[in-house]
Motif scaffolding. Structure first.
Motif, PDB file in Angstrom:
ATOM      1  N   ASN A  39       0.847  -1.157   0.176  1.00 10.14           N
ATOM      2  CA  ASN A  39       0.113   0.089  -0.046  1.00 10.14           C
ATOM      3  C   ASN A  39       0.940   1.238  -0.129  1.00 10.14           C
ATOM      4  N   ILE A  40       1.964   1.137  -0.744  1.00  9.85           N
ATOM      5  CA  ILE A  40       2.886   2.403  -0.976  1.00  9.85           C
ATOM      6  C   ILE A  40       2.536   3.126  -1.969  1.00  9.85           C
ATOM      7  N   LEU A  41       2.597   2.849  -3.066  1.00  8.77           N
ATOM      8  CA  LEU A  41       2.329   3.595  -4.459  1.00  8.77           C
ATOM      9  C   LEU A  41       0.997   3.231  -4.792  1.00  8.77           C
ATOM     10  N   ILE A  42       0.668   1.935  -4.762  1.00  7.08           N
ATOM     11  CA  ILE A  42      -0.741   1.512  -5.252  1.00  7.08           C
ATOM     12  C   ILE A  42      -1.216   0.340  -4.291  1.00  7.08           C
ATOM     13  N   SER A  43      -2.520   0.099  -4.308  1.00 13.39           N
ATOM     14  CA  SER A  43      -3.178  -0.889  -3.440  1.00 13.39           C
ATOM     15  C   SER A  43      -3.233  -2.084  -3.950  1.00 13.39           C
ATOM     16  N   LYS A  44      -2.792  -2.420  -5.272  1.00 12.88           N
ATOM     17  CA  LYS A  44      -2.649  -3.902  -5.710  1.00 12.88           C
ATOM     18  C   LYS A  44      -1.208  -4.513  -5.330  1.00 12.88           C
ATOM     19  N   ASN A  45      -1.170  -5.692  -5.254  1.00 11.90           N
ATOM     20  CA  ASN A  45       0.037  -6.351  -5.153  1.00 11.90           C
ATOM     21  C   ASN A  45       1.069  -6.300  -6.258  1.00 11.90           C
ATOM     22  N   ILE A  46       2.321  -6.305  -6.328  1.00 15.79           N
ATOM     23  CA  ILE A  46       3.142  -6.237  -7.246  1.00 15.79           C
ATOM     24  C   ILE A  46       3.444  -7.783  -7.984  1.00 15.79           C
ATOM     25  N   LYS A  47       3.340  -7.870  -9.111  1.00 16.14           N
ATOM     26  CA  LYS A  47       3.530  -9.281  -9.947  1.00 16.14           C
ATOM     27  C   LYS A  47       5.113  -9.517  -9.923  1.00 16.14           C
ATOM     28  N   TYR A  48       5.625  -8.510 -10.599  1.00 15.86           N
ATOM     29  CA  TYR A  48       6.991  -8.508 -10.683  1.00 15.86           C
ATOM     30  C   TYR A  48       7.598  -6.920 -10.786  1.00 15.86           C
ATOM     31  N   PHE A  49       8.790  -6.699 -10.912  1.00 11.94           N
ATOM     32  CA  PHE A  49       9.602  -5.589 -11.259  1.00 11.94           C
ATOM     33  C   PHE A  49      10.124  -5.651 -12.662  1.00 11.94           C
ATOM     34  N   GLY A  50       9.643  -4.890 -13.506  1.00 13.53           N
ATOM     35  CA  GLY A  50      10.371  -5.027 -14.755  1.00 13.53           C
ATOM     36  C   GLY A  50      11.385  -3.867 -14.710  1.00 13.53           C
ATOM     37  N   HIS A  51      12.745  -4.488 -15.140  1.00  9.53           N
ATOM     38  CA  HIS A  51      13.888  -3.360 -15.181  1.00  9.53           C
ATOM     39  C   HIS A  51      13.982  -2.989 -16.639  1.00  9.53           C
ATOM     40  N   THR A  52      14.436  -1.660 -16.646  1.00 12.45           N
ATOM     41  CA  THR A  52      14.733  -0.946 -17.989  1.00 12.45           C
ATOM     42  C   THR A  52      15.835  -1.376 -18.443  1.00 12.45           C
ATOM     43  N   SER A  53      16.274  -0.912 -19.844  1.00 15.30           N
ATOM     44  CA  SER A  53      17.455  -1.388 -20.449  1.00 15.30           C
ATOM     45  C   SER A  53      18.553  -0.612 -19.886  1.00 15.30           C
ATOM     46  N   GLY A  54      18.302   0.529 -19.298  1.00  9.14           N
ATOM     47  CA  GLY A  54      19.386   1.394 -18.985  1.00  9.14           C
ATOM     48  C   GLY A  54      20.226   2.232 -19.794  1.00  9.14           C
ATOM     49  N   THR A  55      19.499   2.415 -21.006  1.00 11.54           N
ATOM     50  CA  THR A  55      20.110   2.902 -22.151  1.00 11.54           C
ATOM     51  C   THR A  55      20.189   4.646 -22.024  1.00 11.54           C
ATOM     52  N   THR A  56      19.726   5.281 -20.938  1.00 10.92           N
ATOM     53  CA  THR A  56      19.882   6.736 -20.757  1.00 10.92           C
ATOM     54  C   THR A  56      20.151   6.803 -19.328  1.00 10.92           C
ATOM     55  N   GLY A  57      20.740   5.857 -18.471  1.00 15.85           N
ATOM     56  CA  GLY A  57      21.261   6.050 -17.296  1.00 15.85           C
ATOM     57  C   GLY A  57      21.267   4.756 -16.599  1.00 15.85           C
ATOM     58  N   LYS A  58      21.256   4.739 -15.051  1.00 11.80           N
ATOM     59  CA  LYS A  58      21.340   3.417 -14.478  1.00 11.80           C
ATOM     60  C   LYS A  58      19.943   2.728 -14.865  1.00 11.80           C
ATOM     61  N   GLN A  59      19.693   1.462 -14.491  1.00  4.77           N
ATOM     62  CA  GLN A  59      18.965   0.453 -14.737  1.00  4.77           C
ATOM     63  C   GLN A  59      17.790   1.081 -13.676  1.00  4.77           C
ATOM     64  N   LYS A  60      16.499   0.819 -14.049  1.00  2.35           N
ATOM     65  CA  LYS A  60      15.565   1.298 -13.081  1.00  2.35           C
ATOM     66  C   LYS A  60      14.670   0.015 -12.958  1.00  2.35           C
ATOM     67  N   LEU A  61      13.898   0.078 -11.722  1.00  2.00           N
ATOM     68  CA  LEU A  61      12.977  -1.084 -11.467  1.00  2.00           C
ATOM     69  C   LEU A  61      11.434  -0.348 -11.540  1.00  2.00           C
ATOM     70  N   ILE A  62      10.687  -0.861 -12.276  1.00  2.33           N
ATOM     71  CA  ILE A  62       9.319  -0.472 -12.490  1.00  2.33           C
ATOM     72  C   ILE A  62       8.526  -1.356 -11.993  1.00  2.33           C
ATOM     73  N   PRO A  63       7.433  -1.116 -11.187  1.00  5.81           N
ATOM     74  CA  PRO A  63       6.561  -2.065 -10.729  1.00  5.81           C
ATOM     75  C   PRO A  63       5.400  -2.456 -11.794  1.00  5.81           C
ATOM     76  N   VAL A  64       5.014  -3.453 -11.790  1.00  9.85           N
ATOM     77  CA  VAL A  64       4.188  -4.106 -12.664  1.00  9.85           C
ATOM     78  C   VAL A  64       2.822  -5.061 -11.940  1.00  9.85           C
ATOM     79  N   THR A  65       1.627  -4.793 -12.027  1.00 11.37           N
ATOM     80  CA  THR A  65       0.898  -5.691 -11.284  1.00 11.37           C
ATOM     81  C   THR A  65       0.128  -6.549 -12.262  1.00 11.37           C
ATOM     82  N   LYS A  66      -0.897  -7.640 -11.739  1.00  7.97           N
ATOM     83  CA  LYS A  66      -1.545  -8.424 -12.573  1.00  7.97           C
ATOM     84  C   LYS A  66      -2.388  -7.646 -13.511  1.00  7.97           C
ATOM     85  N   GLU A  67      -2.905  -6.723 -12.991  1.00  8.38           N
ATOM     86  CA  GLU A  67      -3.922  -6.025 -13.867  1.00  8.38           C
ATOM     87  C   GLU A  67      -3.314  -5.032 -14.911  1.00  8.38           C
TER      88      GLU A  67
END
Length: 502
Positions: free
Chosen positions: A87-115
């Motif tokens: 319940n930090i940024l969203i009310s739903k559970n996180i399915k996985y974190f998608g990691h970006t390619s890092g082409t414009t800086g350090k790699q980022k972790l992006i929350p992904v939910t089932k929905e």
């Protein structure tokens, strides 16, 4: 089973397309509804309480209450979510974190939910297949295709949430139907060695003489597919003839045993393939897969330099670029086989657009979906279903038309992915145009390139590294100041960094 699944997918695609067409007739209304749905779902989250979500009733309220953000705004929140806090940024559970390619800086972790994954998947799985079916239905065979992709997890967070690419996460969602739609077994999708995986994608695709299409994330993956075919064809033919994976392929014995159970000696297919390979590789795709209809992969913008190389192998089969997507959101879908332009998808995210005026970003005011002009460039800002609010993903697009009342856009470049030694802001678009023109003028077969700044002299300069497919002599190169080494890599230095031409 394969035909049954295709029929289901195509019919579902028709339903998605009809709803999409309806949405695009009133984009402002639909997109505002999506925003308010996102806000209402997350009123009780930590971020929702901090930014008073319960009192947000319109787009204008949202813009007043919430600032424009970038990844630094979310880093601490995402770290806590990865440790298991809810319940930090969203009310739903996180399915996985998608990691970006890092082409414009350090790699980022992006929350992904089932929905959020489900909303995006209906366009990739259903809409794009419907477009292909409608375009090729006279020759449609309901045959399998080869999908150059994987379902490899990179890592896990402290609380056990998977971390993987957005593509891997999406593939995990359909892993049980993979054998019915694609030639590569699930075991191949799990291989972490990219070279071994590509070889095995090829091996099982070559077994399928009635292959209907070839799909990969980016067109560079498709080109790699054909280059490995040209390089390893003798080994591939031998494996098909013997019906087993040779020991030179870097895979574990458990995987090798599982794959060998799926193979059997196929002498007639091996001989047919060998006959065609011995004729050369120009137009090879249609000769070994006579029912092949199209290539499905993202191309355009900086990827377009690979198109001609792929066309060499495919005799210019249609290349369908289905979507414009990032780890953060599924942004656009392409309703056209023969054009590369994307209609903004209104129910995957709420969009704002920052005008690019004379090459500069003017972030004082963001525009809504119904306020854009044809021919103008904009930086995209998204509020998605997985916890990113007014998030600047860094992409710059150009509006090129309208689908009903919804903008059609072309991807131009990543805002931060520029060469910028003396504030000249040489971006991907400049590079791609210059490189394509140079290669065409000199009739050189380019494999790939990269570049780096050089401040060791004044004025500064950029050094470009080109790798060519064919061996070429020094007198073939007309560009001044060319250094050629023994590995067939050309190091080309431009005159100075203030000139965008090469």
């Amino acid at each position: 089973m394969s035909k049954f699944l295709y029929i289901v997918v195509i019919k579902a695609g028709g339903i998605v397309k009809n709803k999409f067409d309806k949405y695009t007739k009133n984009p402002r209304k639909v997109n505002e509804e999506i925003l308010l749905k996102i806000i209402n779902l997350n009123v009780s989250t930590e971020i929702g309480k901090k930014y008073n979500f319960k009192n947000i009733k319109s787009i204008e309220d949202f813009k007043k209450n919430f600032p424009l953000t970038d990844y630094s705004f979310y880093e601490d929140y995402i770290k806590r979510m990865g440790e298991g806090e809810k319940n930090i940024l969203i009310s739903k559970n996180i399915k996985y974190f998608g990691h970006t390619s890092g082409t414009t800086g350090k790699q980022k972790l992006i929350p992904v939910t089932k929905e959020s994954r489900k909303i995006a998947s209906k366009y990739m799985a259903f809409y794009s297949n419907r477009v292909c079916y409608e375009s090729f239905k006279e020759n449609w065979t309901y045959g399998r295709g080869v999908l150059i992709s994987d379902i490899v997890n990179t890592n896990y967070t402290k609380s056990g949430i998977p971390i993987c690419s957005a593509t891997s996460g999406g593939m995990n969602g359909i892993k049980y139907i993979i054998p019915f739609l694609f030639t590569s077994p699930l075991e191949v999708m799990k291989i972490t060695d990219k070279e071994a995986a590509l070889y095995l994608h090829l091996l099982f695709a070559l077994e399928e003489s009635s292959l209907m299409y070839i799909s990969g994330v980016f067109i560079s993956n498709i080109l790699d597919f054909f280059r490995v075919l040209e390089e390893k064809y003798q080994l591939l033919v031998r494996d098909i003839r013997k019906g087993r994976v040779n020991n030179k392929i870097n895979i574990d014995e458990k995987t090798r045993t599982a794959l060998n159970k799926l193979l059997s000696p196929n002498v007639s297919r091996a001989e047919k393939l060998e006959e065609e390979f011995n004729k050369g590789f120009k137009g090879i795709a249609k000769r070994i897969w006579p029912r092949l209809l199209y290539i499905e992969t993202v191309t355009g913008a900086n990827f377009s330099i690979y198109d001609d190389k792929v066309n060499y192998y495919t005799a210019s089969l249609p290349i369908y670029s289905p979507s414009y997507a990032s780890t953060e959101a599924m942004i656009g879908i392409n309703p056209y086989i023969n054009k590369i332009r994307y209609v903004i998808i209104l129910d995957t995210a709420f969009y704002e657009f920052i005008p690019i005026e004379k090459g500069e970003v003017n972030a004082n005011k963001t525009l809504n979906i119904d306020e854009l002009e044809i021919g103008k460039k904009y930086e995209i800002v998204i509020t998605n279903n997985a916890g990113l609010y007014r998030y600047r993903i860094g992409d710059v697009i150009k509006v090129v038309g309208y689908y009903n009342n919804c903008p059609e856009v072309e991807f131009m470049y990543r805002k931060n992915q520029v060469l910028n030694m003396v504030s000249e802001k040489t971006n991907e678009e400049h590079l791609t145009d210059a490189i394509r023109g140079t290669m065409k003028k000199l009739n050189i077969n380019l494999i790939d390139y990269t570049t780096e700044p050089d401040n060791s002299i004044t004025p500064g300069r950029y050094i470009f590294y080109f790798e060519f497919k064919d061996k070429i002599s020094k007198n073939q190169i007309k560009v001044p100041r060319v250094i050629i080494n023994n590995k067939n890599i050309r190091k080309v230095i431009t005159s100075n960094c203030q000139n965008n031409d090469m």
